[in-house]
Write an enzyme that holds these catalytic residues in place. Structure first.
Site, PDB file in Angstrom:
ATOM      1  N   SER A  54       0.867  -1.180   0.000  1.00  0.00           N
ATOM      2  CA  SER A  54       0.000   0.000   0.000  1.00  0.00           C
ATOM      3  C   SER A  54       0.898   1.221   0.000  1.00  0.00           C
ATOM      4  O   SER A  54       2.104   1.110   0.191  1.00  0.00           O
ATOM      5  CB  SER A  54      -0.903   0.016   1.237  1.00  0.00           C
ATOM      6  OG  SER A  54      -1.758   1.139   1.221  1.00  0.00           O
ATOM      7  N   ARG A 299      -0.540  -4.151  -6.774  1.00  0.00           N
ATOM      8  CA  ARG A 299      -1.701  -4.780  -6.143  1.00  0.00           C
ATOM      9  C   ARG A 299      -2.965  -4.101  -6.636  1.00  0.00           C
ATOM     10  O   ARG A 299      -3.000  -2.886  -6.812  1.00  0.00           O
ATOM     11  CB  ARG A 299      -1.612  -4.649  -4.615  1.00  0.00           C
ATOM     12  CG  ARG A 299      -2.666  -5.438  -3.840  1.00  0.00           C
ATOM     13  CD  ARG A 299      -2.442  -6.925  -3.979  1.00  0.00           C
ATOM     14  NE  ARG A 299      -3.305  -7.713  -3.105  1.00  0.00           N
ATOM     15  CZ  ARG A 299      -4.466  -8.254  -3.474  1.00  0.00           C
ATOM     16  NH1 ARG A 299      -4.939  -8.068  -4.699  1.00  0.00           N
ATOM     17  NH2 ARG A 299      -5.164  -8.983  -2.623  1.00  0.00           N
ATOM     18  N   THR A 335      -6.831   1.488   5.161  1.00  0.00           N
ATOM     19  CA  THR A 335      -6.352   0.706   6.301  1.00  0.00           C
ATOM     20  C   THR A 335      -7.238   0.917   7.521  1.00  0.00           C
ATOM     21  O   THR A 335      -7.606  -0.043   8.214  1.00  0.00           O
ATOM     22  CB  THR A 335      -4.896   1.071   6.636  1.00  0.00           C
ATOM     23  OG1 THR A 335      -4.072   0.839   5.485  1.00  0.00           O
ATOM     24  CG2 THR A 335      -4.379   0.236   7.786  1.00  0.00           C
ATOM     25  N   CYS A 486      -0.917  -6.582 -17.181  1.00  0.00           N
ATOM     26  CA  CYS A 486      -0.143  -7.288 -16.156  1.00  0.00           C
ATOM     27  C   CYS A 486       1.147  -6.508 -15.871  1.00  0.00           C
ATOM     28  O   CYS A 486       1.918  -6.243 -16.780  1.00  0.00           O
ATOM     29  CB  CYS A 486       0.199  -8.707 -16.613  1.00  0.00           C
ATOM     30  SG  CYS A 486       1.298  -9.569 -15.464  1.00  0.00           S
ATOM     31  N   CYS A 511       4.466 -13.884 -11.278  1.00  0.00           N
ATOM     32  CA  CYS A 511       3.240 -13.299 -10.721  1.00  0.00           C
ATOM     33  C   CYS A 511       3.479 -12.677  -9.346  1.00  0.00           C
ATOM     34  O   CYS A 511       3.994 -13.327  -8.438  1.00  0.00           O
ATOM     35  CB  CYS A 511       2.155 -14.369 -10.625  1.00  0.00           C
ATOM     36  SG  CYS A 511       0.598 -13.784  -9.926  1.00  0.00           S
ATOM     37  N   CYS A 514      -1.113  -9.592  -7.918  1.00  0.00           N
ATOM     38  CA  CYS A 514      -1.867  -8.331  -7.901  1.00  0.00           C
ATOM     39  C   CYS A 514      -3.341  -8.547  -8.213  1.00  0.00           C
ATOM     40  O   CYS A 514      -4.171  -7.708  -7.882  1.00  0.00           O
ATOM     41  CB  CYS A 514      -1.247  -7.330  -8.873  1.00  0.00           C
ATOM     42  SG  CYS A 514      -1.566  -7.652 -10.622  1.00  0.00           S
ATOM     43  N   CYS A 517      -5.282  -9.520 -13.639  1.00  0.00           N
ATOM     44  CA  CYS A 517      -5.743 -10.364 -14.747  1.00  0.00           C
ATOM     45  C   CYS A 517      -7.101 -10.978 -14.436  1.00  0.00           C
ATOM     46  O   CYS A 517      -7.975 -11.074 -15.307  1.00  0.00           O
ATOM     47  CB  CYS A 517      -4.719 -11.451 -15.045  1.00  0.00           C
ATOM     48  SG  CYS A 517      -4.318 -12.518 -13.633  1.00  0.00           S
TER      49      CYS A 517
END
Length: 542
Positions: A54, A299, A335, A486, A511, A514, A517
């Site tokens: 984050s 992410r 958060t 991606c 990968c 995140c 896709c």
């Protein structure tokens, strides 16, 4: 081979801020009532915080409620916000915009969310919570009545061919009287729960964005500890929602990132390339010249807000945090809301267990009576207003904020992101500059900095429902947008040397989890499932 099983009062899936807050709150309530309650938390990352990504600026409201003595306990909040800047970028210049009240950061802290979660985990373990990192929850377990009774972790030692290897080990069943799902954005098990219990009935589609982040060590003379910098405008076109953040931490470190709404229409757009291009802006480049990039990650994040929140409870369990979607988009924070949802769920789950009830139905009521519900309601129209374009969205946001004060007598609707792409033939190609390897970089070198690792001999965790769709539809109609959306170079169209048909190659070892896709694929043909526990990125300070 039968699975071994362990039984607890509560099983929590996910070691992010919501799951850890729920665990802590459960133990606090039990202690206050002189009761004993067993709580287990499983996390697919190799350690707590390994998959946490984050910005991040923390509003400490929920933390103050959960652990009022957090400073004495050594919480890693050492960078209070001192300066707020909100900029509009043209290609070669910038000018300062008034900071919207939702983005006011007085009293907030710039943090590493991963380190914050590691600290929360320490508090949870001190209270007696059992935490098991490196175990991926792969299956929801139901009893004969259809009630959730827990989860099963995935089997280890299964080869690429689906056959058991010599190191095969059966997964374990974790049985709970209540199971709390805190999987984060686009949770794999949560997707199934939406369908099983029809939790999205009557709700708007969830809408998402992808956030891409780097951590830099910069020259000491350029460090402005406590400065929060956001921008809109260049390099995105006005029909695409997104913007940047630059946060100055302690130790001459800067977190820089870019967020792009996944409802974008041009299949040639690449969020990764837009981020790299953003850093070359004259107002931005100077911050990083002479510095060193030390980490990278990406992410997806929920942007649907109030009107996309699903039904949160079902027999045997509930949803909390970003797996349900509590991000406050205009505030650029989630958060504190994720933590509060976990705390409220803990109260309801404790009540349900005490009353031997199958469903913690008071959770939804507690949520609707809380400051979290009021906060999301007041900003519900701002994100969907930008679907009409940047200028219209900015104008409406001002009207909604200053005139209606979040109480307009209407609620705008969201649309599904995967349905927004236009055909390639009717879209303009975007020519991105080559990376200079000083400020801008390619995907492979970026993924390297995420410390991503997967056991090579395991089934691919990016599953295609129909193997022909990537060529017959995605390539033919959209020029294979998965190659561009991606941020880790997982998807690659390979042209065969013998002039045979092209095919999609999936480099699943790249990968970074995140989930973009799984969200953006136009036919929803890609299904992200959990790889072996411990696989994926290992973020040290993100």
């Amino acid at each position: 081979m039968e699975r071994e099983s362990m039984e607890f009062d509560v099983v929590i899936i996910g070691g992010g801020p919501s799951g850890l807050s729920a665990a802590i709150k459960l133990k606090q309530i039990a202690s206050e009532q002189s009761r004993d309650i067993s709580v287990c938390l499983v996390e697919k990352g190799s350690e707590i915080g390994a998959h946490i990504l984050s910005g991040a600026v923390l509003e400490p409201r929920a933390l103050n409620e959960l652990l009022p003595n957090w400073a004495e306990l050594g919480a890693p909040l050492d960078t209070p916000v001192k300066n707020d800047l909100f900029m509009f970028l043209s290609k070669n210049s910038h000018f300062k915009l008034p900071t919207p009240p939702q983005m006011n950061n007085d009293g907030n802290y710039i943090i590493s969310l991963g380190n914050f979660c590691r600290w929360l985990a320490e508090q949870a373990e001190t209270l007696g919570v059992e935490i098991y990192p490196g175990f991926a929850a792969a299956e929801v377990l139901f009893d004969e009545s259809g009630t959730v009774r827990g989860i099963a972790t995935n089997d280890l030692g299964v080869g690429k061919d689906g056959q058991n290897t010599d190191s095969f080990m059966r997964g374990m069943e974790l049985i709970g009287r209540q199971t709390i799902f805190a999987e984060g954005c686009r949770g794999n098990l949560t997707k199934g729960l939406f369908e099983t219990f029809n939790l999205r009935e009557g709700k708007d589609p969830q809408t998402f964005a992808i956030g891409i982040k780097e951590l830099w060590d910069i020259e000491p003379k350029k460090s402005k500890k406590g400065t929060v910098w956001h921008s809109v405008g260049w390099p995105l076109q006005t029909d695409t929602y997104g913007g940047s953040f630059i946060y100055h931490l302690s130790g001459n470190q800067v977190a820089v990132g870019y967020v792009v709404g996944l409802d974008y229409q041009n299949p040639y757009l690449s969020p990764f390339e837009e981020f790299q291009r953003f850093k070359t802006h004259p107002s931005v480049r100077s911050v990083f010249e002479g510095g060193r990039r030390v980490s990278y990650g990406a992410r997806a994040l929920n942007e649907g807000g109030f009107q996309s929140i699903p039904k949160l409870t079902f027999p045997g369990g509930c949803l909390i945090g970003c797996t349900a979607g509590f991000l406050n988009v205009p505030k650029i924070k989630g958060t504190h809301t994720a933590m509060k949802s976990g705390m409220l769920a803990a109260e309801a789950v404790f009540d349900a267990i005490s009353q031997n009830s199958k469903e913690a139905i008071s959770y939804q009521q507690k949520l609707q009576e809380s400051w979290l519900w009021k906060e999301l309601y007041k900003v519900r129209n701002i994100r969907p207003a930008f679907s009409k374009g940047f200028v219209a969205g900015l104008m409406y946001s001002a009207i909604d904020t200053y005139i209606f004060r979040g109480n307009a007598p209407w609620t705008f609707k969201h649309h599904a992101d995967h349905l927004q792409l236009k055909d390639a033939k009717s879209s303009k190609k975007i020519k991105y500059p080559k990376p200079d390897n000083l400020i801008s970089f390619d995907r492979n070198s970026s993924v390297y900095l995420s410390s991503t690792n997967h056991e090579e001999n395991q089934p691919i965790h990016l599953q295609l429902i129909d193997n022909e769709i990537p060529i017959k539809i995605n390539l033919k109609k959209y020029d294979s947008p998965e190659q561009r959306y991606c941020p880790a170079g997982v998807y690659e169209i390979v042209q065969s040397e013998d002039d045979s048909a092209p095919y999609l190659q999936i480099n699943s070892q790249n990968c970074v989890h995140c989930k973009t896709c799984d969200i953006k694929d136009p036919t929803q043909n890609i299904n992200w499932v959990t790889p072996e526990g411990g696989g994926g990125p290992n973020y040290p300070n993100m």
